[in-house]
Enzyme design. Structure first.
Site, PDB file in Angstrom:
ATOM      1  CB  CYS A 149      -6.651  -2.748  -7.435  1.00 13.31           C
ATOM      2  SG  CYS A 149      -6.350  -1.155  -6.641  1.00 13.31           S
ATOM      3  CG  HIS A 183      -1.773  -3.001  -7.019  1.00 15.88           C
ATOM      4  ND1 HIS A 183      -3.055  -2.583  -6.707  1.00 15.88           N
ATOM      5  CD2 HIS A 183      -1.499  -4.047  -6.185  1.00 15.88           C
ATOM      6  CE1 HIS A 183      -3.537  -3.344  -5.739  1.00 15.88           C
ATOM      7  NE2 HIS A 183      -2.621  -4.230  -5.406  1.00 15.88           N
ATOM      8  CG  ASN A 205      -5.695   5.983   6.823  1.00 21.39           C
ATOM      9  OD1 ASN A 205      -5.155   6.794   7.551  1.00 21.39           O
ATOM     10  ND2 ASN A 205      -7.001   5.970   6.602  1.00 21.39           N
ATOM     11  CG  HIS A 239      -5.379   5.053  -1.769  1.00 23.34           C
ATOM     12  ND1 HIS A 239      -5.068   3.776  -1.347  1.00 23.34           N
ATOM     13  CD2 HIS A 239      -6.500   5.409  -1.073  1.00 23.34           C
ATOM     14  CE1 HIS A 239      -5.953   3.365  -0.462  1.00 23.34           C
ATOM     15  NE2 HIS A 239      -6.835   4.334  -0.272  1.00 23.34           N
ATOM     16  CD  GLN A 256      -9.754   7.989   2.260  1.00 25.51           C
ATOM     17  OE1 GLN A 256     -10.935   8.329   2.196  1.00 25.51           O
ATOM     18  NE2 GLN A 256      -9.338   7.032   3.074  1.00 25.51           N
TER      19      GLN A 256
END
Length: 352
Positions: free
Chosen positions: A70, A127, A167, A180, A182
């Site tokens: 990742c 993660h 998302n 995460h 954006q």
């Protein structure tokens, strides 16, 4: 809040946000990377009067890598990632495959460049975490990053609107599982925002009142679609929800953007938002895929009409069923919802 600005190997900006002043952010990106792509191209849809962004370089973006590869994890010996540090709290960096950027080529050949910025916000170094599992202090750090980036990106040349979003879930189309979001700094005002502001302007001209405040007041008075609330925020299913499970979170005070939130409003939002996200995950006993979208006033137009709020919606309509955009929705923009908004609100209130 400590804010540390550094750069990745290809020159992209990276910013650490830390609650502790002694955080060491001296790690250097040791990778060899190609230069970032130039700005995308904007094309005008002459039938709808809307901008479409052509960003062909995004076809090569990282797609569903194994968890041990990742790019949003902290760097480890022998495995450098997009975050050079071996640990972090919240970090923001320029997207390696941006929809918008300030890297405009000298020779445009008559094209309209997609100026602006596209950033990635990593909510946690873990993660396997999700926004719903973050503690309230961590949510506060994320909100500090959102507010900071909203204020700074709004000053960039050509930027007309700043959009913070997340998302979540493969069902939504997420290509990286790490928690995460954006941020897009658009060189235009988006179609949905233009439409909302147009309706708000007509409402003000007709009644002298604020459309968003009236919607919030009516939902709070009716109560039947309210999912949860506190002294400063209300979360409700909109009366004409397009998605099976859709919740809007409104501050009780009219504000243009995230940067205008007080500390008390940020703390109250964190508590309410995490509660709503956890309710969504409990609804079917599986992680709920969703899109979480902050609606902020544009940078230079309609700021007196805009009203900060968050739209949260999921395509899951049952434990084993998803809503897909079929002909009516995808081709005509005319949504058909399988679930009564009042029933969705009742089920979310019961998901404790």
């Amino acid at each position: 809040m400590k804010r540390t600005v550094t750069h990745l190997a290809d020159g992209r900006e990276l910013i650490y946000f830390d609650r502790h002043d002694d955080a060491d952010r001296s790690a250097v990106d040791t990778r060899t990377l190609p230069p970032p792509p130039q700005a995308s191209e904007l094309r005008r849809d002459r039938l709808l009067g809307e901008w479409v962004t052509i960003a062909s370089h995004r076809q090569d973006r990282t797609y569903l890598p194994p968890s041990d590869q990742c790019p949003l994890d902290p760097s480890a010996p022998g495995r450098p990632t997009e975050i050079p540090a071996s640990d972090y709290e919240v970090v923001v960096f320029e997207n390696r495959f941006p929809s918008y950027s300030g890297r405009v080529p000298d020779d445009l050949h008559g094209a309209t460049p997609g100026v602006g910025r596209a950033e990635v916000v990593c909510f946690s170094p873990d993660h396997d975490a999700s926004f719903a599992t973050l503690d309230l202090a961590q949510v506060g750090t994320v909100m500090e990053a959102w507010a900071d980036r909203t204020a700074e990106l709004s000053t960039l040349p050509g930027v007309q609107q700043v959009f913070c979003f997340e998302n979540r879930g493969a069902e939504i189309g997420v290509t990286l599982a790490h928690p995460h979001g954006q941020i897009y700094a658009y060189p235009f005002v988006t179609p949905r925002t233009e439409r909302m502001l147009s309706v708000a302007r007509a409402h003000r001209d007709e009644t002298g009142r604020d459309l968003f405040a009236d919607v919030l007041a009516s939902e709070r008075a009716a109560g039947v679609r309210v999912v949860a609330a506190n002294d400063l925020w209300t979360a409700f299913v909109p009366e004409a929800a397009r998605w099976p499970f859709e919740v809007h979170l409104f501050p009780h005070r009219k504000l243009p953007d995230l940067a205008a939130l007080s500390m008390e409003e940020r703390e109250a939002f964190a508590t309410l938002y995490v509660d709503v996200l956890q309710r969504l995950d409990r609804l079917f006993g599986v992680p709920m895929p969703y899109i979480s979208a902050w609606h902020q006033a544009p940078v230079s137009t309609g700021r007196d009409l805009g009203y900060l709020h968050l739209q949260l919606f999921s395509s899951r309509r049952a434990a084993e069923k998803l809503k897909y955009l079929a002909g009516s929705e995808a081709a005509m923009g005319a949504f058909v919802n399988d679930i009564y908004p009042e029933d969705a609100a009742r089920r979310l209130r019961a998901a404790t």
